[in-house]
Design a protein around this motif. Structure first.
Motif, PDB file in Angstrom:
ATOM      1  N   THR A 287      19.450 -40.983  14.764  1.00 41.33           N
ATOM      2  CA  THR A 287      19.759 -42.390  15.036  1.00 41.33           C
ATOM      3  C   THR A 287      20.782 -42.595  16.154  1.00 41.33           C
ATOM      4  N   THR A 288      21.303 -41.503  16.710  1.00 40.18           N
ATOM      5  CA  THR A 288      22.295 -41.595  17.782  1.00 40.18           C
ATOM      6  C   THR A 288      21.946 -40.611  18.884  1.00 40.18           C
ATOM      7  N   ASP A 289      21.837 -41.077  20.126  1.00 37.64           N
ATOM      8  CA  ASP A 289      21.475 -40.160  21.210  1.00 37.64           C
ATOM      9  C   ASP A 289      22.693 -39.380  21.685  1.00 37.64           C
ATOM     10  N   GLU A 290      22.480 -38.528  22.695  1.00 38.03           N
ATOM     11  CA  GLU A 290      23.541 -37.630  23.155  1.00 38.03           C
ATOM     12  C   GLU A 290      24.719 -38.361  23.780  1.00 38.03           C
ATOM     13  N   ASN A 291      24.511 -39.613  24.195  1.00 39.30           N
ATOM     14  CA  ASN A 291      25.588 -40.404  24.793  1.00 39.30           C
ATOM     15  C   ASN A 291      26.261 -41.330  23.787  1.00 39.30           C
TER      16      ASN A 291
ATOM     17  N   GLU B  85      16.353 -45.854  17.473  1.00 37.01           N
ATOM     18  CA  GLU B  85      15.529 -45.960  16.273  1.00 37.01           C
ATOM     19  C   GLU B  85      14.979 -44.583  15.908  1.00 37.01           C
ATOM     20  N   SER B  86      15.193 -44.177  14.683  1.00 35.49           N
ATOM     21  CA  SER B  86      14.709 -42.872  14.236  1.00 35.49           C
ATOM     22  C   SER B  86      13.189 -42.888  14.123  1.00 35.49           C
ATOM     23  N   PRO B  87      12.523 -41.815  14.560  1.00 35.50           N
ATOM     24  CA  PRO B  87      11.063 -41.765  14.467  1.00 35.50           C
ATOM     25  C   PRO B  87      10.552 -41.531  13.056  1.00 35.50           C
ATOM     26  N   ILE B  88      11.458 -41.083  12.171  1.00 35.92           N
ATOM     27  CA  ILE B  88      11.087 -40.842  10.773  1.00 35.92           C
ATOM     28  C   ILE B  88      12.178 -41.411   9.866  1.00 35.92           C
ATOM     29  N   VAL B  89      11.863 -41.469   8.591  1.00 38.40           N
ATOM     30  CA  VAL B  89      12.839 -41.925   7.595  1.00 38.40           C
ATOM     31  C   VAL B  89      13.363 -40.706   6.843  1.00 38.40           C
ATOM     32  N   THR B  90      14.664 -40.561   6.774  1.00 38.30           N
ATOM     33  CA  THR B  90      15.271 -39.493   5.983  1.00 38.30           C
ATOM     34  C   THR B  90      16.171 -40.134   4.934  1.00 38.30           C
ATOM     35  N   PRO B  91      16.163 -39.619   3.717  1.00 34.23           N
ATOM     36  CA  PRO B  91      17.018 -40.206   2.687  1.00 34.23           C
ATOM     37  C   PRO B  91      18.483 -39.918   2.961  1.00 34.23           C
ATOM     38  N   ARG B  92      19.350 -40.790   2.466  1.00 32.28           N
ATOM     39  CA  ARG B  92      20.789 -40.569   2.582  1.00 32.28           C
ATOM     40  C   ARG B  92      21.365 -40.421   1.177  1.00 32.28           C
TER      41      ARG B  92
ATOM     42  N   ALA C  80      10.903 -36.262  16.178  1.00 29.18           N
ATOM     43  CA  ALA C  80      12.012 -35.873  15.304  1.00 29.18           C
ATOM     44  C   ALA C  80      12.380 -34.404  15.495  1.00 29.18           C
ATOM     45  N   PHE C  81      11.383 -33.528  15.532  1.00 29.65           N
ATOM     46  CA  PHE C  81      11.652 -32.103  15.731  1.00 29.65           C
ATOM     47  C   PHE C  81      12.201 -31.847  17.133  1.00 29.65           C
ATOM     48  N   GLY C  82      11.682 -32.562  18.122  1.00 31.27           N
ATOM     49  CA  GLY C  82      12.158 -32.381  19.493  1.00 31.27           C
ATOM     50  C   GLY C  82      13.612 -32.769  19.649  1.00 31.27           C
ATOM     51  N   TRP C  83      13.989 -33.932  19.114  1.00 32.37           N
ATOM     52  CA  TRP C  83      15.381 -34.364  19.193  1.00 32.37           C
ATOM     53  C   TRP C  83      16.302 -33.377  18.491  1.00 32.37           C
TER      54      TRP C  83
ATOM     55  N   SER D 233      20.293 -30.894  19.581  1.00 28.59           N
ATOM     56  CA  SER D 233      21.431 -30.440  18.784  1.00 28.59           C
ATOM     57  C   SER D 233      21.315 -28.992  18.316  1.00 28.59           C
ATOM     58  N   GLY D 234      20.091 -28.473  18.264  1.00 28.86           N
ATOM     59  CA  GLY D 234      19.883 -27.125  17.737  1.00 28.86           C
ATOM     60  C   GLY D 234      19.915 -27.065  16.221  1.00 28.86           C
ATOM     61  N   PHE D 235      20.075 -28.210  15.575  1.00 32.25           N
ATOM     62  CA  PHE D 235      20.133 -28.292  14.107  1.00 32.25           C
ATOM     63  C   PHE D 235      18.857 -28.966  13.617  1.00 32.25           C
ATOM     64  N   PHE D 236      18.054 -28.259  12.821  1.00 29.08           N
ATOM     65  CA  PHE D 236      16.765 -28.826  12.445  1.00 29.08           C
ATOM     66  C   PHE D 236      16.350 -28.461  11.025  1.00 29.08           C
ATOM     67  N   HIS D 237      15.442 -29.254  10.492  1.00 31.10           N
ATOM     68  CA  HIS D 237      14.853 -29.034   9.164  1.00 31.10           C
ATOM     69  C   HIS D 237      14.049 -27.748   9.217  1.00 31.10           C
ATOM     70  N   ALA D 238      14.317 -26.838   8.271  1.00 28.54           N
ATOM     71  CA  ALA D 238      13.692 -25.519   8.332  1.00 28.54           C
ATOM     72  C   ALA D 238      12.644 -25.303   7.252  1.00 28.54           C
ATOM     73  N   ASP D 239      12.271 -26.366   6.562  1.00 29.24           N
ATOM     74  CA  ASP D 239      11.295 -26.212   5.482  1.00 29.24           C
ATOM     75  C   ASP D 239      10.267 -27.344   5.516  1.00 29.24           C
ATOM     76  N   ALA D 240       9.793 -27.659   6.714  1.00 25.96           N
ATOM     77  CA  ALA D 240       8.822 -28.751   6.855  1.00 25.96           C
ATOM     78  C   ALA D 240       7.436 -28.272   6.428  1.00 25.96           C
ATOM     79  N   HIS D 241       6.870 -28.934   5.460  1.00 28.77           N
ATOM     80  CA  HIS D 241       5.501 -28.658   5.009  1.00 28.77           C
ATOM     81  C   HIS D 241       4.955 -29.945   4.378  1.00 28.77           C
ATOM     82  N   PRO D 242       3.647 -30.031   4.130  1.00 25.69           N
ATOM     83  CA  PRO D 242       3.058 -31.288   3.633  1.00 25.69           C
ATOM     84  C   PRO D 242       3.652 -31.824   2.334  1.00 25.69           C
ATOM     85  N   GLY D 243       4.329 -30.988   1.561  1.00 28.50           N
ATOM     86  CA  GLY D 243       4.979 -31.482   0.348  1.00 28.50           C
ATOM     87  C   GLY D 243       6.297 -32.176   0.617  1.00 28.50           C
ATOM     88  N   ASN D 244       6.927 -31.875   1.763  1.00 29.79           N
ATOM     89  CA  ASN D 244       8.209 -32.479   2.134  1.00 29.79           C
ATOM     90  C   ASN D 244       8.067 -33.632   3.121  1.00 29.79           C
TER      91      ASN D 244
END
Length: 357
Positions: A55-59, A64-71, A125-128, A133-144
């Motif tokens: 939700t925040t760019d490098e500057n 707008e986030s391309p996906i919804v993530t729970p908080r 989402a994966f590209g951003w 940032s180099g920080f990414f979701h490491a368990d993406a699969h159709p159940g998640n």
């Protein structure tokens, strides 16, 4: 964790066998990531960090986030308990059943538009996260991955995340640009450039691997639109000519990154959409590589005054898309089908134009 240790021992025994990937490297990386799988305070922190990245760019400007993530709900989180937002929808693994229940034909216009939206959302989402940032979701699969009731795409379960350093993500960005800027899939100069960039991902080839092994691996990882691989390589990872089998071993840093890229490629293939991650990620890669240069620093200063108009333009675009979606949703079926067909044709024409550039 004992099961993972046992799997590592079995994989180590078969390490020299003719397997599609180096499972010892896969299980070693998985073992490391699972250390924090059941530490819910760590997972809550990862969820919050991912929300901020999307939700925040490098500057520092909001986007707008391309996906919804729970908080999470911080006051109700402990090492053993995690309370978070509820995402109302169904996992992607059950999306086809949901479509059938709504009378949406698998080969229909609505299904094709959904496929493109899904791919675009995950790819962005994966590209951003990977490149910026180099920080990414490491368990993406159709159940998640969730298809929410309002049509948006959700991503849950941040127990496994991965952090790569700046040098690594910049190397990935160079590979992306080398792929995106190639003249053809068999141009020798392009293949050498792609290969030289890919070597920076710590990929060592077997002694008998064909000359363009690194380039073939890059295509396999990041470009699902490739029809013919160089040197007789085959896209199918189970094939004896798979680029994966040209590697001496699968680098640990690449294991979970590849999991994300191969997932997107697999979804594109399943939905029959020609999709190139390198093409979609190229603008992000250019930003990442340009960041920090004198020209970029100057451009950033100049753009600060344009920040508000740019943000207003983004908000107007989002509002317009939402309004259009509402109107189309309430159209009579024949008119709705025509409207969606027009949208699909526009997207296909735009993608075809991008691929020619």
């Amino acid at each position: 964790m004992g099961d993972i240790a046992n799997l590592k021992q079995v994989a180590k025994f078969f390490r020299g066998a003719d397997l599609p990937v180096d499972y010892y490297a896969v299980f070693t990386e998985l073992e490391e990531q699972l250390q924090d799988e059941f530490d819910f305070e760590t997972e809550a922190a990862s969820m919050e960090r991912m929300h901020n990245i999307l939700t925040t760019d490098e500057n520092g400007a909001q986007r707008e986030s391309p996906i919804v993530t729970p908080r999470s709900v911080p006051a109700l989180v402990s090492k053993r308990v995690l309370v978070m937002d509820f995402l109302k929808g169904v996992p992607l693994s059950r999306a086809s059943d949901m479509m059938k229940s709504k009378g949406i034909a698998p080969d229909g216009v609505e299904a094709k538009l959904f496929a493109r939206k899904l791919l675009k959302s995950l790819t962005t989402a994966f590209g951003w996260s990977i490149l910026e940032s180099g920080f990414f979701h490491a368990d993406a699969h159709p159940g998640n991955i969730f298809v929410l009731d309002d049509g948006r795409i959700g991503l849950i379960d941040f127990g496994q995340v991965k952090q790569v350093d700046r040098n690594y993500r910049e190397t990935v960005a160079k590979v992306i640009l080398a792929l995106d800027e190639r003249k053809s899939d068999d141009n020798d100069d392009d293949l050498h450039r792609i290969g030289n960039s890919t070597e920076g991902l710590n990929i060592d080839l077997k002694d008998d691997a064909p000359a363009h092994g690194h380039a073939a691996i890059a295509m396999w990882l990041f470009d699902g639109s490739v029809e013919t691989f160089p040197d007789g390589y085959d896209e199918n990872e189970m094939s004896p000519n798979s680029p994966v089998k040209a590697m001496k071993e699968f680098p640990s840093d690449l294991v979970l990154l590849a999991r994300s890229t191969v997932l997107v490629k697999g979804l594109a293939k399943r939905f029959g959409v020609r999709w190139s991650l390198s093409q979609e990620w190229a603008p992000i890669a250019r930003r990442v590589l340009n960041k920090g240069t004198d020209a970029t620093a100057k451009g950033t200063v100049e753009q600060k005054g344009q920040c508000k108009p740019h943000r207003a333009k983004q908000q107007l675009k989002a509002w317009s898309e939402q309004k259009a979606k509402t109107v189309v949703t309430h159209l009579p079926p024949p008119m709705k089908k025509k409207a969606l067909s027009a949208v699909l044709k526009h997207q296909q024409k735009r993608d075809a134009k991008k691929q020619k550039v």
